[in-house]
Design an enzyme around this catalytic site. Sequence first.
Site, PDB file in Angstrom:
ATOM      1  N   ASP A 146       0.826  -1.206   0.000  1.00  0.00           N
ATOM      2  CA  ASP A 146       0.000   0.000   0.000  1.00  0.00           C
ATOM      3  C   ASP A 146       0.858   1.253   0.000  1.00  0.00           C
ATOM      4  O   ASP A 146       0.557   2.237  -0.678  1.00  0.00           O
ATOM      5  CB  ASP A 146      -0.919   0.012   1.225  1.00  0.00           C
ATOM      6  CG  ASP A 146      -2.096  -0.943   1.081  1.00  0.00           C
ATOM      7  OD1 ASP A 146      -2.371  -1.379  -0.046  1.00  0.00           O
ATOM      8  OD2 ASP A 146      -2.735  -1.254   2.104  1.00  0.00           O
ATOM      9  N   GLU A 153      -9.730   0.234   3.776  1.00  0.00           N
ATOM     10  CA  GLU A 153      -9.035   1.332   3.118  1.00  0.00           C
ATOM     11  C   GLU A 153      -7.617   0.896   2.767  1.00  0.00           C
ATOM     12  O   GLU A 153      -7.045   0.026   3.415  1.00  0.00           O
ATOM     13  CB  GLU A 153      -8.977   2.574   4.017  1.00  0.00           C
ATOM     14  CG  GLU A 153     -10.348   3.150   4.385  1.00  0.00           C
ATOM     15  CD  GLU A 153     -11.013   3.889   3.233  1.00  0.00           C
ATOM     16  OE1 GLU A 153     -10.384   4.046   2.171  1.00  0.00           O
ATOM     17  OE2 GLU A 153     -12.176   4.298   3.395  1.00  0.00           O
ATOM     18  N   CYS A 154      -7.037   1.555   1.766  1.00  0.00           N
ATOM     19  CA  CYS A 154      -5.708   1.169   1.298  1.00  0.00           C
ATOM     20  C   CYS A 154      -4.587   1.954   1.967  1.00  0.00           C
ATOM     21  O   CYS A 154      -3.424   1.699   1.731  1.00  0.00           O
ATOM     22  CB  CYS A 154      -5.605   1.368  -0.208  1.00  0.00           C
ATOM     23  SG  CYS A 154      -5.705   3.101  -0.705  1.00  0.00           S
ATOM     24  N   GLY A 155      -4.933   2.915   2.815  1.00  0.00           N
ATOM     25  CA  GLY A 155      -3.902   3.711   3.469  1.00  0.00           C
ATOM     26  C   GLY A 155      -3.960   5.167   3.074  1.00  0.00           C
ATOM     27  O   GLY A 155      -3.514   6.037   3.805  1.00  0.00           O
TER      28      GLY A 155
END
Length: 329
Positions: A177, A286-288
């Site tokens: 990520d 969430e991906c970050g």
Amino acid sequence: MEPSSYIEPSSSSSSSSSPRFTSKDLPPVTDLESGYVSGTSSTDGSSSQLPQVTLTQPHVKHLNQQLEKMSAMDRLRFVKICFPNLYQSTAFGLTGLASTDMLSKIEKESPNSSPVDLIFLDTLYHFQETYDLVERVKEKYPHVRIHTYKPQDANTTAEFEERYGEKLYETAAELYDWIAKVEPQQRAYSELNVAAVLTGRRRSQGGERDKIGVLEVDEETGIVKINPLVDWSFAQVKEYIAENNVPYNELLDRGYKSVGDWHSTSPVSAGEDERAGRWKGQAKTECGIHNKKSRYAQYLQEMQRKAEEEQLTAALEKVEREQKAEVSV
């Protein structure tokens, strides 16, 4: 404004932006975390060249109260005037496409106003249908500039895997990520001097997004984040796309609703949340990019903890060896 398609920034940067650090290269984690006490500026934690945009928490609350009463088009009209260095961050999802179309209409209303360029984070793992969509967006909106940012020192999937390893998204998801999304985003914001950014987040997407406001201030970067369609449902967005003949990802006709990387996106069933197909089966939403604390900060913190443990272990072993040496003498 000059017509443009992809604008490919140079992938070269200083070693300080590279994810490959040794423990001695790691900066203190406290340097990566910032917030605000009385107010937050769009220059905090980002580029010193950014124009000053400072919002106190009461100011953010007041703006949100006013923005909640506005239509999505009026919100976009307002933020175009209010915020300098405004960009749209997009992966060409439905909500972002609706915003792009609205912005194109607003630009026709006020052709001398500052345009809103797009920032596309190309992870190199998007579906082919997504890349095909980008081309159709360029045809539909030829005057929209798209700034494409890829992982550091990688222009293809093969180059990415040669540098960082195969299936990094499985073997080290947090690091993936950071390399594929968070670092390119930070590089984009720095190089483009981003002060405010439009996103495609909506409350109806569920997860951590169900209580977000129209306007937010990123606690780490100080950048203003605007969610112009925050109170729209998926059905409303889809209706707008159809009525305005906006190009969209063909995967949506095959059961997908939220489209990201091919390795972490799957179709959703009837009744499931819109983003249920993202990281299915994982405790992750969430991906970050939109987390309050970046995954890279978490990664650095873990690296520092391990480095400290290794130093302590080495020190104890040294003392033990010295004690044994004294006894033998």
